[in-house]
Design a protein around this motif. Structure first.
Motif, mmCIF file in Angstrom:
data_model
loop_
_atom_site.group_PDB
_atom_site.id
_atom_site.type_symbol
_atom_site.label_atom_id
_atom_site.label_comp_id
_atom_site.label_asym_id
_atom_site.label_seq_id
_atom_site.Cartn_x
_atom_site.Cartn_y
_atom_site.Cartn_z
ATOM 1 N N GLU A 56 0.828 -1.209 0.000
ATOM 2 C CA GLU A 56 0.000 0.000 0.000
ATOM 3 C C GLU A 56 0.864 1.261 0.000
ATOM 4 O O GLU A 56 0.567 2.233 -0.701
ATOM 5 N N ASN A 57 1.934 1.237 0.780
ATOM 6 C CA ASN A 57 2.826 2.401 0.827
ATOM 7 C C ASN A 57 3.462 2.674 -0.533
ATOM 8 O O ASN A 57 3.584 3.828 -0.957
ATOM 9 N N LEU A 58 3.861 1.616 -1.219
ATOM 10 C CA LEU A 58 4.466 1.800 -2.540
ATOM 11 C C LEU A 58 3.420 2.220 -3.566
ATOM 12 O O LEU A 58 3.693 3.044 -4.451
ATOM 13 N N GLU A 59 2.209 1.680 -3.443
ATOM 14 C CA GLU A 59 1.150 2.051 -4.386
ATOM 15 C C GLU A 59 0.776 3.519 -4.263
ATOM 16 O O GLU A 59 0.375 4.154 -5.251
ATOM 17 N N GLU A 60 0.925 4.075 -3.070
ATOM 18 C CA GLU A 60 0.619 5.502 -2.878
ATOM 19 C C GLU A 60 1.547 6.407 -3.686
ATOM 20 O O GLU A 60 1.200 7.544 -3.987
ATOM 21 N N THR A 61 2.719 5.898 -4.051
ATOM 22 C CA THR A 61 3.642 6.683 -4.881
ATOM 23 C C THR A 61 3.310 6.560 -6.362
ATOM 24 O O THR A 61 3.895 7.264 -7.186
ATOM 25 N N GLY A 62 2.407 5.631 -6.706
ATOM 26 C CA GLY A 62 2.034 5.429 -8.100
ATOM 27 C C GLY A 62 2.491 4.107 -8.681
ATOM 28 O O GLY A 62 2.150 3.761 -9.823
ATOM 29 N N ILE A 63 3.264 3.339 -7.929
ATOM 30 C CA ILE A 63 3.685 2.015 -8.400
ATOM 31 C C ILE A 63 2.455 1.122 -8.513
ATOM 32 O O ILE A 63 1.602 1.091 -7.616
ATOM 33 N N HIS A 64 2.360 0.393 -9.604
ATOM 34 C CA HIS A 64 1.211 -0.483 -9.851
ATOM 35 C C HIS A 64 1.664 -1.937 -9.730
ATOM 36 O O HIS A 64 2.625 -2.345 -10.386
ATOM 37 N N PHE A 65 1.009 -2.705 -8.883
ATOM 38 C CA PHE A 65 1.313 -4.124 -8.721
ATOM 39 C C PHE A 65 0.258 -4.973 -9.432
ATOM 40 O O PHE A 65 -0.943 -4.717 -9.292
ATOM 41 N N VAL A 66 0.713 -5.967 -10.169
ATOM 42 C CA VAL A 66 -0.173 -6.976 -10.751
ATOM 43 C C VAL A 66 0.334 -8.320 -10.235
ATOM 44 O O VAL A 66 1.365 -8.830 -10.686
ATOM 45 N N LEU A 67 -0.377 -8.870 -9.270
ATOM 46 C CA LEU A 67 0.102 -10.056 -8.557
ATOM 47 C C LEU A 67 -0.747 -11.285 -8.865
ATOM 48 O O LEU A 67 -1.854 -11.177 -9.397
ATOM 49 N N GLY A 68 -0.194 -12.441 -8.549
ATOM 50 C CA GLY A 68 -0.909 -13.693 -8.779
ATOM 51 C C GLY A 68 -0.957 -14.104 -10.232
ATOM 52 O O GLY A 68 -1.792 -14.919 -10.637
ATOM 53 N N THR A 69 -0.068 -13.567 -11.036
ATOM 54 C CA THR A 69 -0.024 -13.945 -12.450
ATOM 55 C C THR A 69 1.408 -13.804 -12.952
ATOM 56 O O THR A 69 2.287 -13.318 -12.239
ATOM 57 N N THR A 70 1.631 -14.231 -14.170
ATOM 58 C CA THR A 70 2.978 -14.180 -14.738
ATOM 59 C C THR A 70 2.921 -13.708 -16.180
ATOM 60 O O THR A 70 1.840 -13.637 -16.790
ATOM 61 N N VAL A 71 4.073 -13.372 -16.736
ATOM 62 C CA VAL A 71 4.156 -12.896 -18.114
ATOM 63 C C VAL A 71 4.249 -14.088 -19.059
ATOM 64 O O VAL A 71 5.070 -14.976 -18.865
ATOM 65 N N GLU A 72 3.390 -14.088 -20.059
ATOM 66 C CA GLU A 72 3.423 -15.156 -21.062
ATOM 67 C C GLU A 72 4.154 -14.734 -22.334
ATOM 68 O O GLU A 72 4.806 -15.543 -22.973
ATOM 69 N N LYS A 73 4.038 -13.442 -22.676
ATOM 70 C CA LYS A 73 4.541 -13.021 -23.982
ATOM 71 C C LYS A 73 4.932 -11.552 -23.945
ATOM 72 O O LYS A 73 4.265 -10.741 -23.300
ATOM 73 N N VAL A 74 6.018 -11.217 -24.609
ATOM 74 C CA VAL A 74 6.427 -9.827 -24.795
ATOM 75 C C VAL A 74 6.603 -9.594 -26.298
ATOM 76 O O VAL A 74 7.466 -10.202 -26.933
ATOM 77 N N SER A 75 5.758 -8.728 -26.846
ATOM 78 C CA SER A 75 5.746 -8.509 -28.299
ATOM 79 C C SER A 75 6.124 -7.072 -28.618
ATOM 80 O O SER A 75 5.741 -6.136 -27.913
ATOM 81 N N LYS A 76 6.843 -6.901 -29.713
ATOM 82 C CA LYS A 76 7.165 -5.556 -30.192
ATOM 83 C C LYS A 76 5.944 -4.974 -30.888
ATOM 84 O O LYS A 76 5.280 -5.651 -31.678
ATOM 85 N N VAL A 77 5.648 -3.705 -30.582
ATOM 86 C CA VAL A 77 4.559 -3.006 -31.261
ATOM 87 C C VAL A 77 5.105 -1.685 -31.780
ATOM 88 O O VAL A 77 6.301 -1.407 -31.689
ATOM 89 N N GLU A 78 4.231 -0.844 -32.312
ATOM 90 C CA GLU A 78 4.698 0.397 -32.957
ATOM 91 C C GLU A 78 5.370 1.338 -31.961
ATOM 92 O O GLU A 78 5.174 1.239 -30.747
ATOM 93 N N ASN A 79 6.171 2.220 -32.493
ATOM 94 C CA ASN A 79 6.913 3.231 -31.731
ATOM 95 C C ASN A 79 7.981 2.633 -30.819
ATOM 96 O O ASN A 79 8.452 3.288 -29.891
ATOM 97 N N GLY A 80 8.355 1.374 -31.066
ATOM 98 C CA GLY A 80 9.375 0.738 -30.234
ATOM 99 C C GLY A 80 8.870 0.287 -28.884
ATOM 100 O O GLY A 80 9.662 -0.089 -28.012
ATOM 101 N N ASP A 81 7.552 0.315 -28.680
ATOM 102 C CA ASP A 81 6.971 -0.132 -27.419
ATOM 103 C C ASP A 81 6.859 -1.661 -27.386
ATOM 104 O O ASP A 81 7.078 -2.344 -28.395
#
Length: 392
Positions: free
Chosen positions: A198-223
């Protein structure tokens, strides 16, 4: 007499050399490293932005300076391909040429390597890890090019949270993703982890918990489009992986040195092979891995005495870990994993204090969240028994 050889130029290797030189100024000392042997403290990497330190300002000394300071020959950009334990000999490779080097005593200070998840997508090769100053230089160089400042961090452990705090404090937008249900899952009881989050979220950090990354894809603008197992997705300018480290044991295996999670040693940091020792993040001492600064210091002091002829066991007093998250000041002394504990918690306006007691009522660990709780660090540390008692 043959030299004492240290493999590795990280904090462990340099600290052993420094402590040994306090005791012995003459014995020939050689350090072998695959990188440029810059001397720096790795923990500074995760708060260098807030400290306004450029990558070039982090190193405390180059190979030439350290060689002079420690009266030590340093072989940079040199790979140890094999340890010939019985012959007390190393097989080296530099600039494509092989050679051998005899040693009297050998110290393995080879550290740990980042754990890499198998992630699909054409952007997965662009995921950064920061396990060295060179890694950090690449990360910062890429970071400085980005306009939107969106960083996705894989891993809500100590390093992931420290980087998130550092980035968020300096104008970036950090999203932290972890399979665990809470940040610092291995260090904190759930109720403290919730307050910390909660303290870290108050600074604007966003947590996404209980899951994992499946894929990282390149999209436009180098994102990058970061696709999660729960069906969500996040757009990022940079993806940083901080999901943990694995001790580097591959070289030890070439010398028939016993390994498990790390390189196995006794309390004198001796491996099963004569005159070969392990220290730092790679060393599993009496079954315990402690990849923190204070244990490295304790190991180095003990090993320096042993190398100088005074057989000395490593002594671990209670060693709290300070987490560099100014938005949620945190100090943790983890209870031993093989000890059942009950937590007792005291709450303050700016945080909380949790104490871990074993079945005999002995304090075995604690967590201090916030400035008020932090004042009790020294008092509580003195009450916790040593992790590994002195032995002979």
């Amino acid at each position: 007499m043959q030299p004492i050889v240290i493999i590795g130029s990280g904090m462990a290797g340099y600290t052993v050399a420094r402590e040994f030189r306090k005791l012995n100024a003459e014995q020939e000392l050689i350090m072998i490293t695959a990188d440029d042997a810059s001397n720096y403290a790795k923990p500074t990497l995760s708060n260098a932005l807030a400290g306004k330190k450029s990558p070039e300002q982090i190193a405390l000394g180059d190979a030439e300076k350290m060689s002079t300071q420690l009266n030590m020959r340093i072989e940079t950009h040199t790979w140890v391909k094999e340890i010939r334990s019985e012959q007390h000999q190393l097989v080296l490779e530099k600039d494509g040429e092989s050679s051998t080097l005899d040693y009297a005593k050998l110290i393995l200070a080879v550290g740990a390597n980042p754990i890499r998840l198998a992630i699909a997508g054409d952007g997965s090769d662009d995921i950064h890890v920061v396990n060295s100053l060179n890694d950090y230089k690449a990360f910062r160089e890429n970071l400085d090019k980005r306009q939107d400042k969106r960083v996705v961090i894989l891993g809500a452990g100590l390093i992931g949270c420290e980087f998130a705090n550092d980035l968020q404090n300096t104008g970036y937008h950090a999203t932290v993703i972890d399979l665990a249900a809470q940040p610092l899952g291995r260090l904190l009881p759930a109720h403290i982890a919730s307050a910390f989050q909660e303290n870290l979220e108050e600074t604007g950090i966003h947590f996404v918990l209980g899951t994992t990354v499946e894929k990282v894809s390149k999209v436009e603008n180098g994102d990058y489009l970061v696709t999660l197992a729960n069906g969500q997705s996040v757009i990022a300018d940079i993806v940083l992986s901080a999901i943990g480290l694995q001790p580097n044991i591959s070289l030890a295996k070439t010398g028939n040195i016993h390994t498990s999670r790390g390189i196995l040693t006794n309390s004198h940091l001796e491996t099963n092979q004569a005159n070969i020792y392990a220290v730092g993040d790679c060393a599993e001492v009496n079954g315990t891995l402690l990849p923190y600064v204070m244990p490295i210091m304790q190991q180095a002091r003990a090993l320096a005495k042993t190398l100088n002829g005074e057989h000395t066991a490593v002594h671990y007093p209670a060693m709290p870990v300070a987490v560099k998250t100014p938005a949620a000041p945190l100090t943790v002394l983890p209870a031993p994993i093989d000890v059942d504990v009950n937590w007792e918690t005291e709450e303050f306006d700016d945080g909380m204090l949790a104490k871990a007691f074993d079945s005999t009522g002995t304090l075995r660990g604690f967590v201090l969240l916030g400035a008020t709780a932090a004042k009790q660090r020294l008092t509580l540390t003195k009450l916790v028994p040593d992790l590994i008692p002195v032995s002979v």
